[in-house]
Motif scaffolding. Structure first.
Motif, short mmCIF file in Angstrom:
data_model
loop_
_atom_site.label_atom_id
_atom_site.label_comp_id
_atom_site.label_asym_id
_atom_site.label_seq_id
_atom_site.Cartn_x
_atom_site.Cartn_y
_atom_site.Cartn_z
N ILE A 75 25.06 22.88 107.33
CA ILE A 75 24.32 22.05 108.30
C ILE A 75 22.85 21.99 107.90
N ARG A 76 22.30 23.12 107.54
CA ARG A 76 20.89 23.20 107.15
C ARG A 76 20.59 22.29 105.96
N HIS A 77 21.48 22.30 104.98
CA HIS A 77 21.25 21.54 103.75
C HIS A 77 21.39 20.04 103.95
N THR A 78 21.95 19.62 105.08
CA THR A 78 22.10 18.19 105.35
C THR A 78 20.78 17.54 105.75
N ASN A 79 19.85 18.37 106.22
CA ASN A 79 18.50 17.88 106.58
C ASN A 79 18.53 16.80 107.67
N TYR A 80 19.06 17.17 108.80
CA TYR A 80 19.09 16.23 109.92
C TYR A 80 17.69 16.02 110.49
N ASP A 81 17.44 14.79 110.94
CA ASP A 81 16.17 14.46 111.59
C ASP A 81 16.24 14.68 113.10
N LEU A 82 17.45 14.53 113.65
CA LEU A 82 17.64 14.64 115.09
C LEU A 82 18.99 15.28 115.38
N VAL A 83 18.98 16.27 116.28
CA VAL A 83 20.22 16.90 116.74
C VAL A 83 20.32 16.72 118.25
N ILE A 84 21.45 16.18 118.71
CA ILE A 84 21.74 16.05 120.13
C ILE A 84 22.87 17.02 120.46
N ASP A 85 22.56 18.08 121.19
CA ASP A 85 23.54 19.09 121.53
C ASP A 85 24.02 18.87 122.96
N ALA A 86 25.20 18.25 123.10
CA ALA A 86 25.75 17.99 124.43
C ALA A 86 26.60 19.15 124.92
#
Length: 353
Positions: A75-86
Motif C-alpha cells: 500500500i505504501r509503495h502505491t503512493n496514494y494521494d487520497l485515502v477514504i476510510d469508510a
C-alpha cells in the motif's frame, strides 16, 4: 491522482460504499480509484465501472502479522494521494496511516482522529429517504450543502451472459418466468437477525395464497437446517410453490438469479441491499436490535418497504440503548407477529406482483 477507498466489512457495507467510488469518479474523472474490500465480498462489486482496481484484503492478513505487514508495504509503495476510510477499524486505521497519503479521511473517533487529516462526524438523523448509511458515506467526500442534491444509489452490474445463464438455469428447473417469482431472505446472518421460524412460514404462506408466486429461498449451506425447518412449517399448497433446491453455487450466481425475481421478502441483510441495487422491489423485516433508519435505504412506501417492531410497539423500546436491544433481541422477536404487518405485505404484493 491515486485514490484508495477502504471498506472491509459485510456485503451490504461493501455494496453501499461503492457510492463513494461513483461520486469520486464524477469529481475526479482522470483519477485511479482503488477499492479495498474483504475477498469474500468481491462478487458484489465485480464489473463495477466506478473504480479501476479491487484490492483484496485476504484472510491471511488477519491471521499473519508478517503477511499484513507485507500488505502494508505494498500500500505504501502505491503512493496514494487520497485515502477514504469508510471502515474505521484497527486494520483500516493502520492501512490509512501506512499509506503515507497526504490526505486521509474517515469518520470521527476521538482515539483515532490523529491518523487522519480530516474526520467527519456522523449525523444521527437522515435528511432524505436514502438512509443515514448513504448520507454519512457521502459526507466523507462532499460538503453538507451537496448531500441532498447528489444522493447516489448503490448499483450491481451483471453481464448479459450472466443474466442469460441464470435465466436458463431457472427455466431448466421448470420455473416459468412469466409468473411472479419471489426470493425469500429466509434466514438472517445470525439468529438475532432472523424472524422466528413459525412467523416466517406464515409470511411465506401469505405470499403464495395472495399471489400464487413461485418461491426461492436464499440461504447458505450452513443454514440449510434452519431453511428446511421453515419450509416444513409452511402449508402443503405453499410447499408445492417453493423450489427449495434451486439455488446458486456462488454469490455471483445468486445475484444473477435475483435479477430475474419480481421481489425479495424477508430478513434485513445483504440480500436486501443486493435486491435494491438491482432495482428489485423489497419488503424488509428488521431485527429488533437493528436501527431501521440506518439501513432502510430509499424506502418509498411502494417498491421499497420495511417494517420494524418499534413501528407497532414503541413502548418496548423506551429507554433502551443499542447494546441492550441487541441482548434482548430474542426476547423481543416473539412480539413481532406477522399480523402486525400482514396488511402492508399484502398491499406490497398487490403493487409489485
Amino acid at each position: 491522482m491515486k485514490i484508495l477507498v477502504i471498506q472491509q466489512k459485510m456485503i451490504g457495507d461493501v455494496l453501499t460504499s461503492t457510492i463513494i467510488c461513483e461520486v469520486l469518479r464524477k469529481e475526479h474523472p482522470d483519477a485511479t480509484i482503488d477499492y479495498l474490500i474483504n475477498s469474500n465480498t468481491k462478487p458484489v462489486v465485480t464489473e463495477n465501472p466506478f473504480f479501476d482496481n479491487i484490492i483484496e484484503f485476504k484472510v491471511d492478513y488477519k491471521n499473519s502479522k508478517r503477511a499484513f505487514y507485507t500488505f502494508l508495504k505494498q500500500i505504501r509503495h502505491t503512493n496514494y494521494d487520497l485515502v477514504i476510510d469508510a471502515y474505521g477499524k484497527l486494520e483500516s486505521n493502520l492501512i490509512s496511516l501506512f499509506s503515507g497519503a497526504p490526505k486521509r479521511v474517515s469518520f470521527y473517533k476521538w482515539y483515532t482522529q490523529f491518523i487522519y487529516t480530516k474526520t467527519i462526524r456522523r449525523a444521527s438523523e437522515p435528511i432524505t429517504n436514502a438512509s443515514i448509511s448513504i448520507e454519512n458515506r457521502l459526507r466523507l467526500i462532499l460538503p453538507e450543502n451537496r448531500i441532498t442534491s447528489e444522493i447516489v444509489k448503490p448499483k450491481i452490474f451483471l453481464t448479459e451472459e450472466e443474466k442469460e445463464k441464470a435465466k436458463e438455469f431457472l427455466q431448466s428447473n421448470e420455473i416459468d418466468l412469466k409468473k411472479p417469482l419471489v426470493m425469500i431472505s429466509v434466514v438472517g446472518s445470525e439468529v438475532r437477525k432472523t424472524l422466528p421460524h413459525r412467523y416466517m412460514a406464515e409470511v411465506i404462506d401469505k405470499i403464495v395464497s395472495s399471489t400464487d408466486a413461485n418461491i426461492l429461498f436464499n440461504y447458505i449451506p450452513n443454514q440449510e437446517k434452519d431453511a428446511r425447518s421453515i419450509y416444513n412449517l409452511t402449508n402443503y399448497k405453499t410447499q408445492k410453490k417453493i423450489h427449495f433446491d434451486v439455488f446458486a453455487k456462488s454469490l455471483r450466481g445468486f445475484i444473477a438469479i435475483l435479477y430475474h425475481c419480481d421481489a425479495l421478502v424477508g430478513n434485513e441483510g445483504g440480500a436486501v441491499n443486493m435486491a435494491k441495487a438491482l432495482g428489485i422491489s423489497s419488503f424488509t423485516i428488521f431485527s429488533p436490535w437493528i436501527i431501521k433508519k440506518d439501513w432502510n435505504m430509499f424506502e418509498d412506501g411502494e417498491k421499497q418497504i420495511s417494517v420494524h417492531l418499534a413501528d407497532y410497539k414503541p413502548s418496548l423500546f423506551t429507554s433502551k440503548d443499542y447494546k441492550t436491544l441487541k441482548k434482548q433481541s430474542l426476547e423481543l422477536y416473539p412480539s413481532f407477529k406477522p399480523e402486525l404487518f400482514i396488511n402492508q405485505l399484502r398491499e406490497f404484493l398487490h403493487k409489485n406482483l
